[in-house]
Each structure stands twice: as structure tokens, then as C-alpha cells.
Design a protein around this motif. Structure first.
Motif, PDB file in Angstrom:
ATOM      1  N   THR A 302       0.788  -0.670  -0.092  1.00  0.00           N
ATOM      2  CA  THR A 302       0.127  -0.307  -0.002  1.00  0.00           C
ATOM      3  C   THR A 302       0.806   1.492   0.095  1.00  0.00           C
ATOM      4  OG1 THR A 302      -1.493  -0.598   1.051  1.00  0.00           O
ATOM      5  CG2 THR A 302      -1.429   1.146   1.537  1.00  0.00           C
ATOM      6  N   THR A 347       6.445   4.327   4.570  1.00  0.00           N
ATOM      7  CA  THR A 347       6.785   3.146   5.618  1.00  0.00           C
ATOM      8  C   THR A 347       5.934   3.175   6.308  1.00  0.00           C
ATOM      9  OG1 THR A 347       7.504   0.684   6.600  1.00  0.00           O
ATOM     10  CG2 THR A 347       8.926   2.433   6.249  1.00  0.00           C
ATOM     11  N   GLN A 348       4.607   2.669   6.546  1.00  0.00           N
ATOM     12  CA  GLN A 348       3.683   2.830   7.761  1.00  0.00           C
ATOM     13  C   GLN A 348       3.979   2.111   8.626  1.00  0.00           C
ATOM     14  OE1 GLN A 348       1.448   2.275  11.469  1.00  0.00           O
ATOM     15  NE2 GLN A 348       1.459   0.679  10.291  1.00  0.00           N
ATOM     16  N   SER A 349       4.888   1.296   9.292  1.00  0.00           N
ATOM     17  CA  SER A 349       4.705   0.724  10.409  1.00  0.00           C
ATOM     18  C   SER A 349       6.492   1.230  10.502  1.00  0.00           C
ATOM     19  CB  SER A 349       4.931  -0.946  10.472  1.00  0.00           C
ATOM     20  OG  SER A 349       6.313  -1.430   9.168  1.00  0.00           O
ATOM     21  N   THR A 352       9.507  -2.169   8.290  1.00  0.00           N
ATOM     22  CA  THR A 352       9.975  -3.193   6.261  1.00  0.00           C
ATOM     23  C   THR A 352      11.184  -3.335   6.184  1.00  0.00           C
ATOM     24  OG1 THR A 352       7.193  -2.482   6.215  1.00  0.00           O
ATOM     25  CG2 THR A 352       8.300  -3.454   4.840  1.00  0.00           C
ATOM     26  N   ALA A 400      -4.770  -2.081   4.975  1.00  0.00           N
ATOM     27  CA  ALA A 400      -3.882  -0.348   5.619  1.00  0.00           C
ATOM     28  C   ALA A 400      -5.161  -0.038   4.856  1.00  0.00           C
ATOM     29  CB  ALA A 400      -3.049   0.049   5.214  1.00  0.00           C
ATOM     30  N   LYS A 485      -7.008  -3.990  -1.726  1.00  0.00           N
ATOM     31  CA  LYS A 485      -7.580  -4.464  -0.591  1.00  0.00           C
ATOM     32  C   LYS A 485      -8.602  -5.846  -0.609  1.00  0.00           C
ATOM     33  CE  LYS A 485      -6.096  -2.499   1.524  1.00  0.00           C
ATOM     34  NZ  LYS A 485      -5.104  -1.672   1.928  1.00  0.00           N
ATOM     35  N   GLU A 488      -6.431  -8.724  -0.049  1.00  0.00           N
ATOM     36  CA  GLU A 488      -6.219  -9.120   0.837  1.00  0.00           C
ATOM     37  C   GLU A 488      -7.316  -9.784   1.473  1.00  0.00           C
ATOM     38  OE1 GLU A 488      -4.389  -4.891   1.440  1.00  0.00           O
ATOM     39  OE2 GLU A 488      -3.590  -6.259   2.984  1.00  0.00           O
TER      40      GLU A 488
HETATM   41  C1  F6R Z   1      -1.801  -4.068   2.656  1.00  0.00           C
HETATM   42  C2  F6R Z   1      -0.661  -3.619   3.213  1.00  0.00           C
HETATM   43  C3  F6R Z   1       0.856  -3.632   3.420  1.00  0.00           C
HETATM   44  C4  F6R Z   1       1.814  -2.769   3.342  1.00  0.00           C
HETATM   45  C5  F6R Z   1       3.503  -3.079   3.206  1.00  0.00           C
HETATM   46  C6  F6R Z   1       4.051  -2.023   3.483  1.00  0.00           C
HETATM   47  O1  F6R Z   1      -2.863  -3.766   3.027  1.00  0.00           O
HETATM   48  O2  F6R Z   1      -0.921  -3.052   4.807  1.00  0.00           O
HETATM   49  O3  F6R Z   1       0.938  -4.333   1.758  1.00  0.00           O
HETATM   50  O4  F6R Z   1       1.418  -1.484   3.079  1.00  0.00           O
HETATM   51  O5  F6R Z   1       3.766  -4.167   3.988  1.00  0.00           O
HETATM   52  O6  F6R Z   1       4.215  -2.333   5.072  1.00  0.00           O
HETATM   53  P1  F6R Z   1       4.828  -0.760   5.580  1.00  0.00           P
HETATM   54  O7  F6R Z   1       3.988   0.573   5.084  1.00  0.00           O
HETATM   55  O8  F6R Z   1       4.367  -0.522   7.148  1.00  0.00           O
HETATM   56  O9  F6R Z   1       5.991  -0.444   5.255  1.00  0.00           O
END
Ligand code: F6R
Length: 608
Positions: A302, A347-349, A352, A400, A485, A488
Motif C-alpha cells: 500500500t 512505510t507505515q510501520s 518493513t 491498511a 484491498k 487481501e
Molecule cells: C496492505 C498493507 C501492506 C503494507 C506493506 C508495507 O494493506 O498493509 O501492503 O502496505 O506491507 O508496510 P509498511 O507501510 O509498514 O512498510
């Protein structure tokens, strides 16, 4: 990837650990386990394949009384999901127990060596070697033994170790996998992320790679792997435990979709001021920003789709070459990178592994690295010269949603700010953008309201054998994200395609059972998109259009329309994705899927 929680203090450790595991379950749900040193001085271990609920059933709501323990929820890498491979793992004496997130890359060699020295290893996991290495090194001081064991490990780890004979002490360590310390009053915690412990303390220490944390109730000592003392600051978690709860919604995903108007408001907080945009986080790197002549974005999943919006805008507004690359591929064909390259890692988290590795490579080659992440203190922030936080609050559902819209918005803000600094956009253009930005949260709320039809639609489309999603320009990333989406959480194949490419192959997939979903909001490519939509209609495909409110033309062409308010084109993916998220959500519910914890996935992917 996996979730870890540890506790030492005056509370009953069992319930604290189970509560933490439930909150960490989004990180992996192949198995769950806890270990306690009971008030009677025994080491108690219970672990089960499957979700935390299986572990709770096994414990029958009554873990033994204990003031110390550790817990784990697993996303399997080495060794299939089973009771035996579930963490915690113990040594030969049954006194030392370990939970681990990451991969011990040299575990085969270590296993062989340990077996040759008479150790008996029971599971198929890489983790078990750690318990036996600590056993070999143990001379009465657990932290010393852990440090000695760590010096033998190659790969990535966040781990927590406990010894039956030191019944108040937990030792944690991190290297390329997240681990934080929770600082309480007369109690101490370790956890993969703050969600596990925020109900008990908001005071946390983000450990850095190579740190070893030695915990007693209310006392934390941090060293490196050689035992040298290290000082780390205490941070305060800015959100409450309720933020990581469902708040009356049946699923986290639905809650997080509804939180998007607020997430957009928070992403702009402190950054959209008066008629201008200002990201203070960039202050330390202004001089270097003034010199950039190329932009590379790296991300996965995402976040990669969000980065496509960012790179396309960077190219347009800055007038320099900009592109996005999937982080896992970046290293195999790295572009020419030098001090004038701006690398944006999205990156959300912030954990990664692929994105971190790509950012590190870029940094090593002299690039200016900016992280766009939701997670303060995460690993990516250490690779970056500056970090811009999404400020979206915790996202718990594996799929996400709110962080996608916050990523797109943050990248728009970043691009606007850099392009103004470089003198590539006028103040008038910025004022126009700010006007649209201010309307965005209310428009996102309206998009949610207009998508109420998605629930009924999903019941009609639940029998589809697959979907084709198309979009052009800014509609393309929204189409890719909409398709992801569906994949998943519904477990249906959905292909996201650039609309112009449909006729170059994938159009052959379309028929009455494979609907076409077209992102056809108002834009300069609208007419072309309509032609593609009609190509699908001519192949008997049912057509779902995401269209701008008031577009009377499209209602005649599409089987169903998901309406969104009009906005500036660069912001359009933020609104267009909302009905697609809700459609995917309701499809998954209609098909009886596990929405928040879809099979085979984990929210944070800390292995490459
Ligand atoms: C999809 C999803 C994953 C994350 C991917 C990257 O809904 O959540 O595709 O987007 O694993 O994760 P981050 O953004 O944490 O690096």
C-alpha cells in the motif's frame, strides 16, 4: 512480523501478557504462547497453534499466579505453525525461555554445533538455538549470558529472555526488529510496539539496534552487546489505549476507514498554517534539499501505491526526474544515487525490512534520505536524515486504510513544501492547494457517507470470480490500492491495471463473472478512461465506476456508481480509495472472511 510482550512487576503477569498479545495479534496469528515464573518458582509454559483465543482456551482463563513473564504471537518463518514451533522456546534445563521476532540466519550452523555439544533441540525453529546459546553462556547473570549469545547470532532479532532462577529479571535485545521498553511505576515492560502496553504506561524507550535492555520491576539498564552502558531517552506515547480498540465497530478496518477524516486533519496539523504549508521536520536538511536534482521513492504494498502519487507529483511540481520503486527490487538495480538524490522511504510501520534495507543502501551511497512513517521511534527513522510522521494514530487492521490516505496527503505536503523551497511553485499555487486541503477532511466524510451503497453492492458482487481495477494518472494508484484491498481480505483475485494497458492483454479476462472497476473521477484523463470503461462494458463485464458527484454521463454507462466529492486532481486518490476500501470490506464480510486478520498476512513485515 511477530508480536512480543514481557512484564515484570507487582501485577498478575498472565492477564497483562494475554491483553498485550490480543493487541499485538495483528502482527501474526499462526500461534501464541506465554511463559511465567510462577509465585512457586516454577517455569510455566503454555503455547498453541492458531490465534490467541486458542491459547486462552488452553489456559481456561486461569494462568498461574506470577509477577513475571513473556508472551509471543507468531507469523511463521522457520518451521510450520504448530504447538511445537510456537514460542516461547526453552533450553535443555527447562529454566531459560525465549521469545523472538526476526530470523537467525546462521541457525543451521548453530543448531549443528549445539547438537554436537549434546543439546537437544525439539522444534524446527531458528529461535530455539538462542535458548541453548544462553544456556551455554549462563554463569549466574542472565544479561551477561544473553550478550554472549547475541555475539553468535547473525540476522535480525527482537528477543526477550527469562531465567527461572532470576525471577524478577527480563532481558530484551533488538537488531533490525522492533522492541520497546515500557517504564512503569514499580514495573517494567518489553513489547514489539506500544499498543501492547499503552494501557499500563505511556512512558517508553525505543531501543536501537544492538541495545540490550536489562529489566527489573521499575528499573531499566541498557547496554550494548559488550556490556557498555547506554543512555536512552524516555518518550511519551501520544495516544491512548482506546485508540487501539474497536470503539463499537465490528472490525478495526471499518473503524479505521471511518477515522480517515480525522487522520487527514491530524496529518495536516501544524503543517498547514494560514495559507501556506510548512514541514518543520525538514529544517535540518533545508540546505541539502536546495541541491536535489532527482527523487527516488521506495516502499512496499500500500505504501508503494501511495508513493506513486508522490513521485508523480514530485516530477510535475519540482521538474526533476522522480520515480517509485518497490523496495524489495530497489537493491537489485539501484539507480545512480549521489548526494543530490532525495530518497523518500514510505512505510507505515517504519519496520518493513525491504524498505529499511533500500533506505540504508541509498544512505550509504550518499543520498539525502527522508522517511515518511506513522511510527515514531521506528527503525526507518534511524536510517533517515529527516522523518515526517503521518500522525494518523495506531492502525490495527492488517489491511491498511487510513495510513494510505495519510501517506498520500503527507507526500503532497512534502512535495508542496520542497517545490516552494526550490522556487518551482508560486505562492498562489500553494494558496489554491491549501484551500482544497482544508476542505479535504469534510469531503472524506462525505465520501464515506456516499459509500453506504457498498454494503448492498457487495452482496450482488460476492459471486464474482475476480475483478479488474483500472485507472489513469492519479486514478491509477487508487485502482491498484482498491485491487489490493480485495485480494487481501476477500481472497479473490483482483488485478490493478493502468487503464490504457487493458487492451494490451488483460481485457481477455473480462466477462460476466469478472467485473471491471474503473476509477473515473473528474480529471484530464476522464474521456480516455470512459473509453476504457466502455471497452469493458462491450465484453459483458459488469462495470463499477468511482465517479465525481454530479457526473450524469457516467450513471448511464456503469452498472453501479460509487460517488465521491470533487477535489484537486493530486488529492483525488484520497477520496477515490474510500469507496473502494468500503466495497472490499463489505465483500470480505459477505464472503465470511476474517477481515482484520486475513490468512497468511501480518501487518508488519520485518523479514526480507
Ligand atoms: C496492505 C498493507 C501492506 C503494507 C506493506 C508495507 O494493506 O498493509 O501492503 O502496505 O506491507 O508496510 P509498511 O507501510 O509498514 O512498510
Amino acid at each position: 512480523m511477530c508480536g512480543i510482550v514481557g512484564y515484570t512487576g507487582l501485577r498478575q503477569a498472565g492477564p497483562v501478557l494475554l491483553d498485550g498479545l490480543r493487541r499485538l495479534e495483528y502482527r501474526g496469528y499462526d500461534s501464541a504462547g506465554i511463559a511465567l515464573v510462577t509465585d512457586d518458582g516454577d517455569l510455566f509454559v503454555e503455547k498453541r497453534a492458531g490465534k490467541v483465543a486458542n491459547l486462552e482456551d488452553a489456559l481456561a482463563g486461569d494462568p498461574p499466579s506470577a509477577g513475571i513473564g513473556l508472551g509471543h504471537t507468531r507469523w511463521a518463518t522457520h518451521g510450520r505453525p504448530s504447538d511445537l514451533n510456537a514460542h516461547p522456546h526453552s533450553d535443555c534445563t527447562g529454566r531459560i525461555t525465549v521469545v523472538h521476532n526476526g530470523i537467525v540466519e546462521n541457525f543451521r550452523e548453530l543448531r549443528g554445533e549445539l547438537a554436537a555439544h549434546g543439546h537437544s533441540l525439539k522444534s524446527e525453529t531458528d529461535t530455539e538455538v538462542v535458548a541453548h546459546l544462553v544456556e551455554d553462556a549462563y554463569k549466574g547473570d542472565l544479561a551477561d549470558a544473553v550478550r554472549a549469545a547475541l555475539r553468535r547470532l547473525e540476522g535480525a532479532y527482537a528477543l526477550v529472555v527469562m531465567h527461572r532462577d532470576e525471577p524478577e529479571r527480563l532481558v530484551g535485545a533488538r537488531f533490525n526488529a522492533p522492541l520497546i521498553v515500557g517504564v512503569g511505576d514499580g514495573e517494567s515492560f518489553l513489547a514489539s510496539d506500544a499498543a501492547a502496553i499503552v494501557a499500563y504506561t505511556k512512558k517508553v524507550i525505543f531501543l536501537a539496534d544492538g541495545d540490550v535492555a536489562d529489566l527489573l520491576p521499575g528499573k531499566v539498564t541498557i547496554t550494548d552487546r559488550d556490556g557498555n552502558a547506554i543512555q536512552r531517552v524516555i518518550d511519551i506515547i501520544p495516544w491512548s489505549a482506546e485508540a487501539a480498540e474497536k470503539g463499537g465497530y465490528p472490525h478495526f478496518m471499518l473503524k479505521e476507514i471511518h477515522e480517515q477524516p480525522t487522520a487527514l486533519t491530524s496529518a495536516m496539523a501544524g503543517r498547514v498554517r494560514g495559507e501556506t504549508i510548512c514541514l518543520e521536520e525538514l529544517d535540518p536538511i533545508r540546505e541539502r534539499l536546495a541541491d536535489i536534482d532527482r527523487v527516488e521513492m521506495i516502499a512496499c504494498g500500500t505504501a508503494y501505491f501511495a508513493s506513486l502519487v508522490g513521485s508523480s507529483l514530485m516530477q510535475d511540481w519540482l521538474g526533476v526526474s522522480a520515480r517509485s520503486t518497490v523496495a524489495s527490487e530497489f537493491r537489485y538495480s539501484p539507480p545512480p544515487i549521489d548526494a543530490r538524490t532525495l530518497v523518500v522511504a514510505v512505510t507505515q510501520s517504519g519496520e518493513t525490512a525491504d524498505t529499511i534495507a533500500a533506505a540504508r543502501l541509498a544512505g550509504d551511497r550518499g543520498a539525502l534520505v527522508v522517511a515518511v512513517t506513522n511510527t515514531v521511534g521506528s527503525a526507518i527513522t534511524r536510517e533517515a536524515h529527516a522523518s515526517v510522521f503521518l500522525q494518523a494514530g495506531p492502525e490495527v487492521a492488517v489491511a491498511a486504510t487510513k495510513t494510505f490516505v495519510a501517506q498520500v496527503l503527507t507526500l503532497v505536503l512534502l512535495t508542496a513544501e520542497v517545490s516552494r523551497q526550490l522556487g518551482r511553485r508560486t505562492l498562489e499555487q500553494e494558496h489554491e492547494l491549501v484551500k482544497e486541503l482544508r476542505l479535504l477532511p469534510a469531503k472524506a466524510a462525505r465520501a464515506i457517507e456516499l459509500s453506504s451503497v457498498a454494503e448492498e453492492m457487495a452482496t450482488r458482487y460476492a459471486d464474482a470470480v475476480g475483478f479488474m481495477y483500472i485507472g489513469r494518472a492519479f486514478g491509477y494508484p487508487a485502482a491498484l490500492e482498491g485491487a489490493l484491498k480485495i485480494k487481501e481480505i476477500s481472497y479473490l483475485h483482483a488485478e490493478g491495471y493502468a487503464a490504457g494497458e487493458l487492451k494490451h492483454g488483460p481485457i481477455s479476462l473480462l466477462d460476466a463473472d469478472v467485473p471491471l472497476v474503473a476509477v473515473a473521477t473528474r480529471s484530464v484523463v476522464y474521456e480516455k478512461l470512459i473509453s476504457n470503461l466502455m471497452e469493458g462494458q462491450a465484453r459483458d463485464a459488469r462495470v463499477i465506476a468511482v465517479a465525481t458527484e454530479g457526473d450524469e454521463n457516467i450513471a448511464k454507462l456503469a452498472t453501479d456508481v460509487l460517488w465521491v466529492p470533487d477535489t484537486a486532481e493530486p488529492l483525488s486518490p484520497i477520496l477515490a480509495v474510500i469507496p473502494l476500501q468500503l466495497f472490499a470490506y463489505h465483500m470480505a464480510v459477505a464472503r465470511g472472511r476474517d477481515v482484520d486478520q486475513p490468512r497468511n498476512l501480518a501487518k508488519s513485515v520485518t523479514v526480507e
